[in-house]
Design a protein around this motif. Structure first.
Motif, mmCIF file in Angstrom:
data_model
loop_
_atom_site.group_PDB
_atom_site.id
_atom_site.type_symbol
_atom_site.label_atom_id
_atom_site.label_comp_id
_atom_site.label_asym_id
_atom_site.label_seq_id
_atom_site.Cartn_x
_atom_site.Cartn_y
_atom_site.Cartn_z
ATOM 1 N N GLY A 413 56.045 6.020 -25.775
ATOM 2 C CA GLY A 413 56.075 7.153 -26.686
ATOM 3 C C GLY A 413 56.302 6.765 -28.139
ATOM 4 N N THR A 414 56.187 5.486 -28.451
ATOM 5 C CA THR A 414 56.336 5.008 -29.820
ATOM 6 C C THR A 414 54.959 4.780 -30.434
ATOM 7 N N ALA A 415 54.942 4.461 -31.715
ATOM 8 C CA ALA A 415 53.680 4.170 -32.402
ATOM 9 C C ALA A 415 53.967 3.286 -33.596
ATOM 10 N N PHE A 416 52.910 2.720 -34.150
ATOM 11 C CA PHE A 416 53.048 1.926 -35.367
ATOM 12 C C PHE A 416 51.873 2.240 -36.277
ATOM 13 N N VAL A 417 52.182 2.437 -37.560
ATOM 14 C CA VAL A 417 51.163 2.747 -38.562
ATOM 15 C C VAL A 417 51.249 1.705 -39.668
ATOM 16 N N ALA A 418 50.183 0.957 -39.855
ATOM 17 C CA ALA A 418 50.142 -0.085 -40.883
ATOM 18 C C ALA A 418 49.185 0.319 -42.002
ATOM 19 N N ASN A 419 49.471 -0.178 -43.184
ATOM 20 C CA ASN A 419 48.611 -0.026 -44.362
ATOM 21 C C ASN A 419 48.360 1.428 -44.753
ATOM 22 N N LEU A 420 49.442 2.174 -44.894
ATOM 23 C CA LEU A 420 49.337 3.477 -45.532
ATOM 24 C C LEU A 420 49.339 3.261 -47.042
ATOM 25 N N TYR A 421 48.354 3.839 -47.721
ATOM 26 C CA TYR A 421 48.228 3.657 -49.163
ATOM 27 C C TYR A 421 48.701 4.873 -49.955
ATOM 28 N N ASN A 422 49.177 5.901 -49.292
ATOM 29 C CA ASN A 422 49.353 7.207 -49.932
ATOM 30 C C ASN A 422 50.280 7.197 -51.140
ATOM 31 N N GLN A 423 51.365 6.452 -51.090
ATOM 32 C CA GLN A 423 52.323 6.447 -52.187
ATOM 33 C C GLN A 423 52.023 5.369 -53.221
ATOM 34 N N LYS A 424 50.865 4.732 -53.088
ATOM 35 C CA LYS A 424 50.552 3.592 -53.935
ATOM 36 C C LYS A 424 49.541 3.942 -55.021
ATOM 37 N N LYS A 425 49.621 3.233 -56.121
ATOM 38 C CA LYS A 425 48.665 3.413 -57.208
ATOM 39 C C LYS A 425 47.367 2.655 -56.947
ATOM 40 N N VAL A 426 47.441 1.653 -56.064
ATOM 41 C CA VAL A 426 46.259 0.854 -55.725
ATOM 42 C C VAL A 426 46.000 0.979 -54.236
ATOM 43 N N HIS A 427 44.809 1.430 -53.871
ATOM 44 C CA HIS A 427 44.453 1.526 -52.455
ATOM 45 C C HIS A 427 43.795 0.237 -51.981
ATOM 46 N N TYR A 428 42.670 -0.066 -52.555
ATOM 47 C CA TYR A 428 41.929 -1.290 -52.223
ATOM 48 C C TYR A 428 41.181 -1.648 -53.486
ATOM 49 N N SER A 429 41.638 -2.670 -54.163
ATOM 50 C CA SER A 429 41.084 -3.030 -55.465
ATOM 51 C C SER A 429 40.265 -4.311 -55.356
ATOM 52 N N ILE A 430 39.016 -4.248 -55.804
ATOM 53 C CA ILE A 430 38.173 -5.436 -55.857
ATOM 54 C C ILE A 430 38.607 -6.252 -57.062
ATOM 55 N N VAL A 431 39.019 -7.495 -56.838
ATOM 56 C CA VAL A 431 39.631 -8.306 -57.891
ATOM 57 C C VAL A 431 38.916 -9.648 -58.015
ATOM 58 N N PRO A 432 39.123 -10.347 -59.153
ATOM 59 C CA PRO A 432 38.567 -11.694 -59.284
ATOM 60 C C PRO A 432 39.090 -12.606 -58.183
ATOM 61 N N GLN A 433 38.331 -13.648 -57.903
ATOM 62 C CA GLN A 433 38.647 -14.566 -56.817
ATOM 63 C C GLN A 433 40.031 -15.193 -56.979
ATOM 64 N N PHE A 434 40.870 -15.049 -55.952
ATOM 65 C CA PHE A 434 42.136 -15.780 -55.930
ATOM 66 C C PHE A 434 41.854 -17.259 -55.682
ATOM 67 N N SER A 435 42.716 -18.106 -56.193
ATOM 68 C CA SER A 435 42.563 -19.534 -55.942
ATOM 69 C C SER A 435 42.922 -19.854 -54.497
#
Length: 450
Positions: A413-435
Motif C-alpha cells: 500500500g506504499t508508493a514512490f514518486v520521483a522527479n516531481l518538477y512542480n515546485q521548481k523553476k527548471v523542469h528540463y533544461s537543454i544545456v551546453p555539454q557538460f564535461s
C-alpha cells in the motif's frame, strides 16, 4: 557443391545460435522506415477505429507558456477527458489496461481513476537521429545480452525479440545534455508524503552526439549526477552514474557528507537499492527499467492497443507538489491517459540468477520506445508493483521525455514518486555539454560542500 555449402551454413548456424548472435534486418526491411513506418520504427498509420491517429511528424510547435530553461506549458490544456475509467467500469476496458492499472483501480476505488483523453502522437526527434536509426537497422547486432554497432539512434527500429525492444527503451532519444530540478517522495501506507530527495540533476547522453563518430564511442550511453539540497538529513549528498552498454563497465559513486569522501557502489545494478531515491526504489526500477538484461529471459509478447499515461504536461502545471500528490498515488485530476500502441515484453528470472521480482511485464510505446508502464510479480507469484513513467512533450528538443516516474506497491500500500518538477523553476533544461570529468569520482569529490 550446393550440398557442401548448405552443410557449412548449417554448421555455422549451430555454432552461432548458442551464443545468441543475431544481425540487423535486411536493407529491404529497413526501407520501410521511409515508407509505412515512422523514422523511429512505429506504424505510421492510425488504427482502424480512428482512435489512434496517423503519425504526421510529431509535435515541434512552441508551446504557449514554455520558458526555455524554465517551466513548461501544456499544449493540450483546453482538452477534456473523453471518458473516465473507475473501479465500477474497469471490466469494460480490461483488454486495454495493464494488470497493475486494473489492480490500482480496485485497490483504491474511491480515489484512483483513469481519465482518458484524445490520442496525440507527439513523438519527434532531430533528423540526424532519424538518419542514425536508419543506419542502425541493418548494422546493429546482438551478441548474447550485448549489442554491437549501434550509435546515435534507436538500435532496433524493427525489433525481432523482447531484448531488442528493451534495448530500444534503454537507448531511446532523450537529448544530448540536460539539467533538471527534482523532488522525490515516499507515500506511506497511512497516506503521508515523505520527502526523500530534493536536488539538481545533470545528464549527458554520449550515445547521442551529432558529431561523435561511432568508432570513437566508448559505450557510455547515460551519464548522470544528482546533488541533494534536501531534506536536511541528506543535504550535500551526491551520486554519479555512468551507464555503459557493456554492463561490466557501468559504474556509480556516492559522496557521503558524514565521511566527506566518495565511495564506489559495489553493485550498481538490478534490485540493489538506488541511493538517489534514499533506497526506496531499486536501481533497475528507475524510469520503469534501467538495468542489465542478463538477469532475465525476455519474451516479446507482441503489440497491443493500450491506455497508458502520455503527454502529461498537465501534471507539470501546478506550482506545489502537494497539489499533485494524493494519499496513495498521483492525483487523477492532473494525470493524462491516452490510447497508444505499445510493445509488450515479459521478463522471467533466469536460472541461477537472484532478484526480488521473479517476473515482470513492460509496456513500451511504439513511437518513443519508452516503457511507460511495468508490472512486477514477487517470488510467491503475487502481483507486487506497478511501475510507471509520465512523459511530457518538449518541442524545443524535439522529443517526448520521461518526467516523473515511480511505483505503486500493491501489497504494502506504499508508493514512490520521483522527479516531481512542480515546485521548481527548471523542469528540463537543454544545456551546453557538460564535461566528462563532471561525471567522475574526482569531479564529485571536488563538488562536495558539506
Amino acid at each position: 557443391m550446393n550440398r557442401q555449402l548448405a552443410t557449412a551454413a548449417a554448421c555455422l548456424a549451430a555454432l552461432i545460435a548458442p551464443l545468441g548472435v543475431s544481425a540487423g534486418v535486411s536493407a529491404e526491411d529497413a526501407a520501410r522506415l521511409k515508407t509505412e513506418l515512422t523514422p523511429l520504427g512505429a506504424e505510421k498509420a492510425g488504427n482502424k477505429d480512428g482512435t489512434i491517429p496517423a503519425w504526421n511528424g510529431g509535435y515541434s510547435t512552441p508551446i504557449p507558456g514554455d520558458k526555455p530553461g524554465g517551466r513548461r506549458g501544456d499544449p493540450f490544456k483546453d482538452e477534456k477527458p473523453i471518458y473516465s475509467i473507475t473501479a465500477k467500469t474497469v471490466d469494460q476496458y480490461a483488454d486495454k489496461l495493464s494488470d497493475g492499472t486494473k489492480a490500482m483501480l480496485k485497490k483504491y476505488p474511491e480515489s484512483f481513476r483513469v481519465d482518458v483523453y484524445k490520442t496525440h502522437r507527439t513523438a519527434a526527434a532531430p533528423q540526424w537521429v532519424y538518419d542514425n536509426t536508419f543506419k542502425n537497422a541493418t548494422r546493429v547486432k546482438v551478441n548474447g545480452d550485448q549489442i554491437e554497432g549501434a550509435y546515435g539512434g534507436i538500435p532496433f527500429p524493427i525489433p525481432k525479440s523482447g531484448a531488442e525492444v528493451m534495448w530500444n527503451h534503454i537507448l531511446r532519444w532523450r537529448g544530448t545534455s540536460w539539467q533538471f530540478q527534482t523532488d522525490m517522495y515516499q507515500l506511506t501506507a497511512d497516506g503521508k508524503a515523505v520527502l526523500t530527495t530534493e536536488g539538481i540533476g545533470d545528464s549527458v547522453a554520449p550515445y547521442y552526439q551529432p558529431e561523435g563518430p561511432p568508432d570513437k564511442w566508448n559505450g557510455d550511453f547515460w551519464l548522470v549526477r544528482v546533488v541533494n539540497s534536501g531534506p536536511p538529513i541528506r543535504a550535500g549528498e551526491a551520486i554519479v552514474g555512468r551507464e555503459n552498454v557493456d554492463y561490466a563497465k557501468s559504474q556509480s559513486w556516492v559522496y557521503l557528507t558524514g565521511q566527506r569522501r566518495v565511495r564506489k557502489l559495489p553493485n550498481p545494478c538490478c534490485d540493489t537499492p538506488a541511493p538517489v531515491t534514499a533506497g526506496v526504489m531499486s536501481l533497475d526500477e528507475i524510469e520503469v527499467f534501467t538495468g542489465r538484461l542478463e538477469q532475465f529471459d525476455w519474451k516479446l509478447i507482441g503489440k497491443r492497443e493500450m491506455i497508458v499515461p502520455y503527454n502529461t504536461n498537465r501534471l507539470l502545471q501546478p506550482t506545489t507538489d502537494a497539489e499533485v500528490l494524493a494519499a496513495h498515488h498521483l492525483a487523477p485530476n492532473f494525470m493524462r491517459w491516452e490510447l497508444h500502441r505499445v510493445w509488450v515484453v515479459e521478463a522471467t528470472l533466469r536460472d541461477g540468477k537472484r532478484h526480488q521480482a521473479r517476473k515482470s511485464r513492460y509496456y513500451c510505446d511504439e513511437d518513443t520506445w519508452t516503457c511507460v508502464l511495468g508490472d512486477r510479480w514477487d517470488g510467491n507469484g503475487q502481483l507486487w508493483k506497478q511501475l510507471w513513467a509520465n512523459t511530457f512533450v518538449a518541442p524545443d528538443l524535439p522529443g517526448v521525455l520521461v518526467g516523473s516516474f515511480g511505483f505503486d506497491d500493491l501489497l504494502a500500500g506504499t508508493a514512490f514518486v520521483a522527479n516531481l518538477y512542480n515546485q521548481k523553476k527548471v523542469h528540463y533544461s537543454i544545456v551546453p555539454q557538460f564535461s566528462d570529468s563532471h561525471f567522475t569520482p574526482d569531479g564529485l569529490a571536488a563538488g562536495g560542500a558539506r
